[in-house]
Write a protein that holds these residues in place. Structure first.
Motif, mmCIF file in Angstrom:
data_model
loop_
_atom_site.group_PDB
_atom_site.id
_atom_site.type_symbol
_atom_site.label_atom_id
_atom_site.label_comp_id
_atom_site.label_asym_id
_atom_site.label_seq_id
_atom_site.Cartn_x
_atom_site.Cartn_y
_atom_site.Cartn_z
ATOM 1 N N ALA A 58 56.160 -70.833 67.231
ATOM 2 C CA ALA A 58 56.272 -70.246 68.566
ATOM 3 C C ALA A 58 57.325 -70.964 69.387
ATOM 4 N N ASP A 59 57.314 -72.287 69.354
ATOM 5 C CA ASP A 59 58.285 -73.062 70.139
ATOM 6 C C ASP A 59 59.712 -72.775 69.691
ATOM 7 N N GLU A 60 59.925 -72.705 68.395
ATOM 8 C CA GLU A 60 61.264 -72.436 67.879
ATOM 9 C C GLU A 60 61.760 -71.046 68.276
ATOM 10 N N LEU A 61 60.874 -70.048 68.200
ATOM 11 C CA LEU A 61 61.289 -68.689 68.542
ATOM 12 C C LEU A 61 61.538 -68.552 70.042
ATOM 13 N N LEU A 62 60.713 -69.195 70.858
ATOM 14 C CA LEU A 62 60.924 -69.162 72.307
ATOM 15 C C LEU A 62 62.260 -69.811 72.677
ATOM 16 N N THR A 63 62.554 -70.922 72.018
ATOM 17 C CA THR A 63 63.822 -71.609 72.292
ATOM 18 C C THR A 63 65.000 -70.782 71.785
ATOM 19 N N HIS A 64 64.861 -70.178 70.623
ATOM 20 C CA HIS A 64 65.926 -69.363 70.051
ATOM 21 C C HIS A 64 66.245 -68.178 70.962
ATOM 22 N N ALA A 65 65.204 -67.626 71.581
ATOM 23 C CA ALA A 65 65.424 -66.507 72.500
ATOM 24 C C ALA A 65 66.170 -66.950 73.748
ATOM 25 N N ARG A 66 65.839 -68.153 74.240
ATOM 26 C CA ARG A 66 66.514 -68.664 75.442
ATOM 27 C C ARG A 66 68.004 -68.930 75.195
ATOM 28 N N SER A 120 66.733 -59.312 66.153
ATOM 29 C CA SER A 120 66.870 -59.465 64.701
ATOM 30 C C SER A 120 67.203 -60.904 64.322
ATOM 31 N N GLN A 121 67.997 -61.576 65.144
ATOM 32 C CA GLN A 121 68.328 -62.973 64.870
ATOM 33 C C GLN A 121 67.097 -63.872 65.011
ATOM 34 N N ILE A 122 66.264 -63.569 65.996
ATOM 35 C CA ILE A 122 65.044 -64.354 66.199
ATOM 36 C C ILE A 122 64.097 -64.177 65.016
ATOM 37 N N VAL A 123 63.936 -62.928 64.561
ATOM 38 C CA VAL A 123 63.061 -62.650 63.433
ATOM 39 C C VAL A 123 63.577 -63.338 62.170
ATOM 40 N N SER A 124 64.867 -63.283 61.947
ATOM 41 C CA SER A 124 65.464 -63.926 60.768
ATOM 42 C C SER A 124 65.291 -65.437 60.823
ATOM 43 N N HIS A 125 65.396 -65.989 62.021
ATOM 44 C CA HIS A 125 65.271 -67.441 62.190
ATOM 45 C C HIS A 125 63.872 -67.926 61.807
ATOM 46 N N LYS A 131 59.814 -59.730 75.887
ATOM 47 C CA LYS A 131 59.589 -58.858 74.743
ATOM 48 C C LYS A 131 58.646 -59.529 73.753
ATOM 49 N N LEU A 132 57.863 -58.704 73.077
ATOM 50 C CA LEU A 132 56.982 -59.202 72.026
ATOM 51 C C LEU A 132 57.733 -59.147 70.701
ATOM 52 N N VAL A 133 57.880 -60.299 70.079
ATOM 53 C CA VAL A 133 58.544 -60.394 68.783
ATOM 54 C C VAL A 133 57.476 -60.622 67.712
ATOM 55 N N THR A 134 57.434 -59.751 66.737
ATOM 56 C CA THR A 134 56.469 -59.873 65.647
ATOM 57 C C THR A 134 57.200 -60.185 64.356
ATOM 58 N N VAL A 135 56.705 -61.195 63.661
ATOM 59 C CA VAL A 135 57.314 -61.647 62.414
ATOM 60 C C VAL A 135 56.286 -61.486 61.298
ATOM 61 N N PHE A 136 56.714 -60.959 60.176
ATOM 62 C CA PHE A 136 55.835 -60.799 59.026
ATOM 63 C C PHE A 136 56.174 -61.845 57.969
ATOM 64 N N ASP A 137 55.157 -62.535 57.473
ATOM 65 C CA ASP A 137 55.300 -63.559 56.429
ATOM 66 C C ASP A 137 56.374 -64.590 56.774
ATOM 67 N N PRO A 138 56.219 -65.313 57.894
ATOM 68 C CA PRO A 138 57.217 -66.326 58.243
ATOM 69 C C PRO A 138 57.246 -67.500 57.266
ATOM 70 N N ILE A 139 56.141 -67.709 56.526
ATOM 71 C CA ILE A 139 56.087 -68.777 55.521
ATOM 72 C C ILE A 139 55.753 -68.124 54.180
ATOM 73 N N ALA A 140 56.639 -68.242 53.227
ATOM 74 C CA ALA A 140 56.404 -67.641 51.912
ATOM 75 C C ALA A 140 55.376 -68.467 51.147
ATOM 76 N N PRO A 141 54.251 -67.860 50.726
ATOM 77 C CA PRO A 141 53.244 -68.617 49.975
ATOM 78 C C PRO A 141 53.805 -69.128 48.656
ATOM 79 N N ALA A 142 53.349 -70.306 48.255
ATOM 80 C CA ALA A 142 53.763 -70.860 46.974
ATOM 81 C C ALA A 142 52.949 -70.220 45.855
ATOM 82 N N PRO A 143 53.473 -70.179 44.642
ATOM 83 C CA PRO A 143 52.695 -69.640 43.518
ATOM 84 C C PRO A 143 51.370 -70.391 43.369
ATOM 85 N N GLY A 144 50.279 -69.644 43.284
ATOM 86 C CA GLY A 144 48.974 -70.272 43.130
ATOM 87 C C GLY A 144 48.367 -70.782 44.421
ATOM 88 N N ASP A 145 49.032 -70.534 45.549
ATOM 89 C CA ASP A 145 48.490 -70.977 46.838
ATOM 90 C C ASP A 145 47.168 -70.252 47.096
#
Length: 224
Positions: A40-48, A54-59, A91-105
């Protein structure tokens, strides 16, 4: 200095995110709240900084890896949303799967069965009875039911079923269609062997209770 509720929340997020950054720097895996705070902190700062949606979501996908969070956290963050301040407003920014699960997680809440088969009611004596539905509609009997007290339209040797239930897994049962005779397997109740409820024919300990239950069943039409 007077701060609005939004500004106070922003400071709370920043404080938690700083703790999360310290943990990451020391190689300590983040819990779910810590990971959320950092993202959350990183995305809020990136927006500022004036970045686009799209750049915020990619980040978001570049911030944390599965190795930096506790097992299962990645699965808890399948969807992540945060309100950010942009040039055109909040604006509400929604991100899907921001952390990719590791195999077997591990997936929180998943059931991991042991190897092999589990035998239900192992070692309990079994009794087979033929049951005929004399009614005009289907009757369902669940595995927990005291079979002696099931629907009076079912015709079978009730005395033989006293203190017993279906030999089926918890939540399972049997279906009895009208006019069709069916064989069932029963097993004795375990534990204290005290039966209450159902048709109200037993209401007490199974041991020594057959005569009174048969009398009640006869009076109520369960035994012809």
């Amino acid at each position: 200095m007077h701060l609005t509720p939004t500004e106070l929340e922003r400071l709370t997020i920043f404080t938690a995110a700083e703790l999360a950054r310290r943990y990451v720097a020391q190689g300590i895996r983040l819990s779910h709240p810590e990971a959320v705070a950092l993202l959350a902190d990183e995305l809020l700062t990136h927006a500022r900084h004036g970045n686009t949606h799209s750049q915020i979501v990619s980040h978001a996908a570049t911030l944390l890896t599965a190795a930096q969070v506790e097992p299962g956290v990645a699965h808890l963050l399948r969807t992540f949303s945060v309100e950010v301040s942009m040039a055109e407003g909040t604006k509400l920014v929604t991100v899907f799967d921001p952390i990719a699960p590791a195999p077997g997680d591990p997936v929180p809440g998943e059931v991991i069965p042991a190897e092999g088969e589990i035998e239900i009611n192992a070692g309990r004596p079994q009794r087979r009875l033929s049951v005929l539905n004399t009614g005009d509609r289907t009757i369902q009997v669940r595995s927990h039911a005291h079979f002696f007290e099931v629907n009076p339209a079912l015709d079978f040797d009730r005395s033989a079923a006293f203190g017993m239930r279906l030999d089926r897994p918890s939540g399972g049962g049997e279906r009895f269609d009208p006019g069709i005779e069916k064989e069932v397997v029963l097993v004795p109740f375990d534990g204290r062997r005290v039966v209450h409820g159902f048709a109200g024919l037993t209401e007490g300990a199974v041991e020594g209770g057959l005569d009174a239950a048969l009398q009640a069943a006869t009076q109520k039409g369960y035994v012809k």
